[in-house]
Design an enzyme around this catalytic site. Structure first.
Site, PDB file in Angstrom:
ATOM      1  N   SER A 276       0.848  -1.190   0.000  1.00 27.31           N
ATOM      2  CA  SER A 276       0.000   0.000   0.000  1.00 27.31           C
ATOM      3  C   SER A 276       0.884   1.240   0.000  1.00 27.31           C
ATOM      4  O   SER A 276       1.995   1.232   0.555  1.00 27.31           O
ATOM      5  CB  SER A 276      -0.894   0.004   1.242  1.00 27.31           C
ATOM      6  OG  SER A 276      -1.460   1.274   1.460  1.00 27.31           O
ATOM      7  N   ARG A 315     -27.128 -11.467 -44.184  1.00 31.21           N
ATOM      8  CA  ARG A 315     -25.946 -10.710 -43.781  1.00 31.21           C
ATOM      9  C   ARG A 315     -26.323  -9.792 -42.627  1.00 31.21           C
ATOM     10  O   ARG A 315     -27.400  -9.191 -42.632  1.00 31.21           O
ATOM     11  CB  ARG A 315     -25.400  -9.886 -44.954  1.00 31.21           C
ATOM     12  CG  ARG A 315     -24.004  -9.296 -44.744  1.00 31.21           C
ATOM     13  CD  ARG A 315     -22.948 -10.362 -44.447  1.00 31.21           C
ATOM     14  NE  ARG A 315     -22.889 -11.397 -45.467  1.00 31.21           N
ATOM     15  CZ  ARG A 315     -22.182 -11.311 -46.586  1.00 31.21           C
ATOM     16  NH1 ARG A 315     -21.458 -10.239 -46.841  1.00 31.21           N
ATOM     17  NH2 ARG A 315     -22.181 -12.305 -47.456  1.00 31.21           N
TER      18      ARG A 315
END
Length: 445
Positions: A276, A315
């Site tokens: 940290s 398509r």
């Protein structure tokens, strides 16, 4: 092309080999390989001249394509194959021009390229599944008898072993591997059906050409068009999401068992690993967190797969474009999650002392079911359950051990019949579980 955004999660934890497979160069290479195979097959079928096919094959390399021009022109056309074909055609002698892409449509080339690229993607994912599974198998074998509190609804339930816990992950990975193999076979399918899926432009040799192209590219052949039948694609993407979810379940286990109050496992230690910026004591489970993050992302992306399948008529009109974004991301996330989860498993620190200590927490109530089952033959299940339940309430009120409280509540003879039970004596058959998982895992596809 404009500068590409940096994807920090995959950039930090992704798999380099997968990134290469999904690269711009490999994408373009897959398309030119299809064009070369098409020319070869058409020459063999007498559709184009052999010398023309030879010229096309010679020109059909990724090095012949200027990607800057390709993407600039694609932005105008909407699809990349027309600009690609023009560049290939320009690379040919005059006498051979006009025969590249003969009878094909854009999606034929892109879908066949997709089949090539994702066959390689699947091969790499299979390697990564194997590596992760082997690491889990090592954990299951090494800790088959290491007793740990089994937890349900996040609370201690009954004793189990850490090896048996790992066996569950190993069996899941064996099923993941089988799903991946099936999805790989499905997606590695050639697509050469022309503009509307009829193969009319390919002429009378359409079937012969298609099957020869599949053979040249080492793909499966089919005589049924799949321009809008995107279940193959959706299945593959879903398998990628499932792979990340399996990884995340393991990573979540590591995170939860790493909690300060539990401290039964920990990721590999290292200087400033998981540190940290303000709390000096921290060693966060950073790789497990990354795996969970990748799985969350993959799960969210997977919802698009079912919209992709909505493509209509012959398509798609937008659904296909979603694949271009979603499918490579899912593959990259799956690879990153698997590689990182393997690293977590290989470096995992296991703390037996903490596991044994936690079994005695909460007054040893993890043995409540064991006492109930032991008393049931003498007292009956319902009476035994009620008695142990009342003993558990008293333990929580006084802090006394379950065995001590029960000894004062049991009728004459019952306490002696049960004795003081140990967690080690109530873990079922962990070796059977682990052996079964190892057997499943060792059956390679």
């Amino acid at each position: 092309m404009s500068p590409q955004r940096f994807e920090m999660l995959v950039g930090l934890y992704g798999d380099e080999r997968m990134a290469a497979i999904l690269s711009e160069q490999e994408l373009i290479t897959s398309w030119v390989r299809v064009e070369a195979a098409l020319a070869t097959a058409q020459a063999e079928a007498g559709v184009i001249a052999p010398e023309t096919a030879a010229a096309i094959v010679g020109a059909a390399t990724a090095a012949a394509i200027d990607p800057v021009r390709l993407w600039r022109e694609t932005r105008n056309v909407g699809y990349p194959i027309l600009p690609l074909v023009r560049q290939l055609d320009e690379a040919l002698p005059d006498e051979h021009r006009g025969r590249v892409h003969y009878g094909a449509t854009t999606q034929d080339i892109m879908d066949s390229g997709l089949a090539l690229q994702f066959d390689a993607v699947a091969a790499r994912l299979a390697e990564l599944v194997g590596g992760f599974g082997d690491a889990i198998a090592e954990l299951a074998t090494a800790h088959v008898d290491q007793v740990i509190a089994g937890r349900t609804h996040a609370l201690q339930a009954v004793p189990t072993t850490f090896g048996a816990k790992m066996a569950g992950y190993l069996s899941e990975l064996a099923r993941d591997r089988a799903r991946l193999a099936h999805a790989r076979e499905a997606i590695a399918t050639v697509s050469l059906f022309g503009a509307g899926g009829t193969s009319a432009a390919y002429g009378e040799q359409a079937v012969k050409v298609r099957r020869r192209v599949a053979e040249l590219l080492e793909l499966r052949a089919t005589d049924i068009p799949w321009h809008v039948a995107r279940d193959r694609v959706a299945e593959f993407g879903a398998v990628c999401a499932l792979l990340t979810a399996t990884c995340a379940r393991f990573a979540r286990e590591v995170v939860d068992l790493s909690r300060t109050e539990i401290a039964e496992v920990s990721e590999a230690a290292g200087h400033l690993r998981g540190a940290s910026s303000t709390m000096p004591q921290k060693a966060n489970p950073i790789e497990s967190e990354a795996v969970i993050g990748m799985a969350i992302t993959a799960g969210a992306l997977s919802s698009a797969l079912y919209r992709i399948m909505e493509a209509g008529h012959e398509r798609a009109a937008g659904e296909w474009q979603a694949e271009w974004q979603v499918l490579p991301q899912l593959a990259a996330l799956a690879a990153g999650a698997l590689a990182t989860a393997q690293a977590v498993a290989e470096g995992l620190q296991v703390f037996p002392e903490a596991m044994r200590r936690n079994l005695d927490a909460d007054s040893g109530l993890v043995m409540a079911e064991a006492y109930m089952i032991g008393l049931a033959p003498r007292l009956g299940r319902e009476h035994a359950h009620h008695l142990v339940y009342e003993a558990a309430r008293r333990c929580r009120a006084t802090g006394e051990k379950l065995s001590t409280v029960l000894s004062g509540m049991l009728p004459d003879g019952a306490a002696e019949a049960v004795g003081e039970l140990r967690p080690e004596d109530y873990v079922g058959n962990p070796r059977t579980t682990v052996d079964a998982a190892l057997s499943e895992w060792r059956v390679r596809e």
